[in-house]
Design a protein around this motif. Structure first.
Motif, short mmCIF file in Angstrom:
data_model
loop_
_atom_site.label_atom_id
_atom_site.label_comp_id
_atom_site.label_asym_id
_atom_site.label_seq_id
_atom_site.Cartn_x
_atom_site.Cartn_y
_atom_site.Cartn_z
N PRO B 105 -6.57 -53.38 -6.27
CA PRO B 105 -5.37 -52.94 -6.99
C PRO B 105 -4.08 -53.21 -6.23
O PRO B 105 -3.04 -53.47 -6.84
N VAL B 106 -4.14 -53.17 -4.91
CA VAL B 106 -2.94 -53.44 -4.12
C VAL B 106 -2.49 -54.89 -4.30
O VAL B 106 -1.30 -55.19 -4.43
N LEU B 110 0.97 -56.30 -5.87
CA LEU B 110 1.78 -57.28 -5.14
C LEU B 110 2.09 -58.50 -6.01
O LEU B 110 3.21 -59.01 -5.99
N PHE B 135 9.82 -50.86 -9.39
CA PHE B 135 10.25 -49.52 -8.96
C PHE B 135 10.83 -48.73 -10.13
O PHE B 135 11.79 -47.99 -9.98
N PHE B 209 -4.04 -45.84 -8.97
CA PHE B 209 -3.32 -45.42 -7.77
C PHE B 209 -2.76 -46.61 -6.99
O PHE B 209 -1.55 -46.73 -6.79
N SER B 213 1.10 -47.58 -6.77
CA SER B 213 1.87 -47.19 -5.59
C SER B 213 2.66 -48.37 -5.01
O SER B 213 3.69 -48.16 -4.38
N VAL B 214 2.21 -49.61 -5.27
CA VAL B 214 2.97 -50.76 -4.79
C VAL B 214 4.28 -50.93 -5.58
O VAL B 214 5.32 -51.23 -5.01
N PRO B 227 -1.45 -39.27 -9.99
CA PRO B 227 -2.17 -39.60 -8.75
C PRO B 227 -1.24 -39.76 -7.55
O PRO B 227 -1.59 -39.35 -6.44
#
Lengths: 280, 283
Positions: B105-106, B110, B135, B209, B213-214, B227
């Protein structure tokens, strides 16, 4: 393009243009464009620079940690998955349905929730961690915690791959082996296991792939100590937080290439076994 | 073929499996709720009405409310396309749709960051037009769609493949249009699988998550999903708060499991009924 060349079988039902168009549009916009953006972004880097970024000692250590932990988690899952699938398919006992339903919990539970829960459970003062603590075994903030989190989040793969195959395997084969003089262990090893092998390998490989990329559950429990328990996904995240996008993208490209190769290998494997099955 | 356990080995295996399931799956669930309720109902309620928690819940629900219908429509179109027609590139399409499953997922986050972020031409064009994708909730929704897009299609494809298209063809012969055949023949046949696809897509969307989160930027009260809020509370040593948010997510996970079990019961029953009626025919 002539339609005879494009279609292997002439379509009977209407709706090809709509469904195909929608699928291709969606797959391109959502999956292919972002995926090609990564190599495009990296194309500005020279080979030497790229090589340096992906072979940084801390990054190299993270590959090693990730591969080792994911391999251990996959092996643990192969064993646990074999046990659970066998018990669920072969025996009737109170609580079987509940157990069957619970096996999917790791897929349904958000990984961050799994992360904080396993951390609290296995901390040295936690419900389970305190027992390990007595024997001086550290689980959280160490490699065992990493493996535990990976094994937890990928637990259902092996069970769900094995269940249908086990259901198809008649008990008669084992009974035949037993009447021919094989003991229980032999009939399992020589009759049951070979039959399960394709599903077992596929399930374990999927669990391994999933573990390689696991992030949410891992970061809470692993302690994230560089060179010891820092996984590659986290390494990418750390580089991003340092605003070093190029390093993050370079490491991400290695992870992406690895998972693509593994995915294609698994699909080839499934295809191969399917063909052999139909050939028989 | 399943039978009550006959020998000591069988009982031993069952006991071992039960122990593992209790330790690894049941105990974590018990822990989540006992920690959430641990400081009393007042504290739990105070945590629930906290404004950051409320905004995290709202954002999470919004993201799911957009992700699920988008992936539902796409999943049905894709499943229809690959099970009803045989064309060149079909297996390529099937491989591509599996990519989000195999990716970290990261890495997914990205990829979206370099696509829509300020470094890319697209991102520069967007920011020149005052549209912020990264963001912001838009970026969170986009990566969530990416991460959850295979589920509906992957659940539908084996089912629609095994059902074949004979019934739709019969409907067309009888004068139905394509859409009529879809609504009155296909949809009733796949409704349970569709429901499960929706439920698991929702579970994954709500719980994502790494990718989120990235691209989130983690602005309190604005771009924190549940999360991410769990993580924040955990870092703040607010254990009760973290497990309250975790408890909400766990409730949703449990609901997912209940609906899956119901769907499987339904499938087994209809299979048995079909088997029974075909037995009746031959007799």
């Amino acid at each position: 393009m002539s339609s005879a060349l494009f279609f292997r079988r002439q379509p009977v039902l209407p709706g090809f243009t709509l469904s195909f168009g929608l699928s291709v549009l969606f797959v391109s916009a959502v999956i292919l464009v972002p995926l090609t953006a990564l190599p495009l972004y990296l194309s500005g880097l020279g080979w030497a620079e790229y090589w340096q970024l992906i072979t940084d000692p801390r990054v190299l250590a993270s590959y090693q940690v990730t591969l080792k932990a994911a391999a251990l988690a996959a092996v643990a899952n192969a064993l646990i998955g074999l046990l659970l699938a066998w018990v669920l398919v072969r025996y009737r006992f109170p609580g079987r349905r509940l157990m069957d339903a619970l096996v999917d919990l790791p897929f349904a539970l958000p990984t961050a929730v799994a992360g904080i829960t396993l951390t609290t459970l296995f901390a040295s003062n936690g419900w389970l961690g305190q027992w390990f603590h007595r024997f001086d075994i550290q689980i959280t903030y160490a490699v065992p915690g990493l493996v535990l989190a990976m094994a937890f989040t990928s637990l259902p793969f092996v069970v769900r791959a094995l269940q249908p195959v086990l259901e198809d395997l008649s008990v008669d084969y084992e009974d035949a082996a037993r009447t021919l003089g094989a003991n229980r262990a032999k009939s399992f090893l020589y009759v049951v296991l070979p039959h399960l092998r394709p599903a077992l390998i596929t399930g374990t490989a999927l669990a391994f792939i999933r573990s390689l990329g696991e992030f949410g559950a891992v970061i809470f429990i692993a302690g994230n100590i560089p060179f010891e328990t820092e996984v590659t996904s986290l390494m990418i995240f750390v580089r991003l937080q340092e605003y070093d996008y190029e390093a993050a993208a370079a490491v991400a490209s290695v992870v992406l290439a690895t998972s693509l190769l593994l995915l294609i290998a698994v699909q080839r494997l499934q295809h191969h076994y399917l063909k052999r099955l139909q050939g028989n | 073929m399943a039978q009550p356990p006959r020998n000591p080995l069988a009982w031993l295996l069952i006991a071992l499996a039960m122990t593992l399931v209790v330790l690894l799956l049941v105990l974590p669930l018990v822990l989540i709720f006992s920690k959430a309720f641990g400081a009393g109902l007042d504290v739990l309620l105070a945590n629930l009405v906290d404004s950051d928690m409320q905004s995290a819940i709202r954002l999470t629900l919004w993201v799911a409310a957009i992700t699920v219908p988008v992936n539902l429509v796409f999943g049905v179109a894709l499943a229809w396309c690959v099970t009803r027609y045989d064309f060149r590139g079909r297996s390529l399409l099937l491989t591509v749709i599996d990519l989000p499953f195999a990716m970290s997922p990261v890495v997914a986050g990205l990829c979206y960051l370099v696509t829509y972020g300020i470094t890319s031409p697209l991102g520069q064009w967007l920011s020149a037009h005052d549209i912020q994708v990264m963001f912001s909730p838009i970026g969170i929704t986009l990566v969530t769609i990416f991460v959850t897009c295979p589920y509906v299609a992957r659940i539908l494809i084996p089912l629609m493949e095994s059902q074949g298209s004979d019934e739709e063809q019969a409907a067309l012969t009888l004068g139905a249009g394509g859409w009529q055949a879809f609504w009155h023949v296909t949809l009733p046949n796949i409704k349970w699988a569709l429901l499960y696809g929706v439920v698991i897509t929702n579970a994954r969307a709500v719980g994502e998550f790494g990718a989120v989160s990235v691209v989130s930027g983690a602005v309190r009260g604005q771009t924190l999903t549940l999360p991410l809020h769990v993580e924040l509370l955990h870092m703040d040593y607010n254990t009760v708060g973290a497990f309250t948010a975790a408890g909400l997510l766990a409730c949703m996970a449990l609901l997912t499991l209940v609906i899956k079990t119901l769907m499987e019961w339904h499938q087994q029953r209809s299979q048995r009924l079909a088997a029974a009626s075909s037995d009746g025919d031959t007799a």
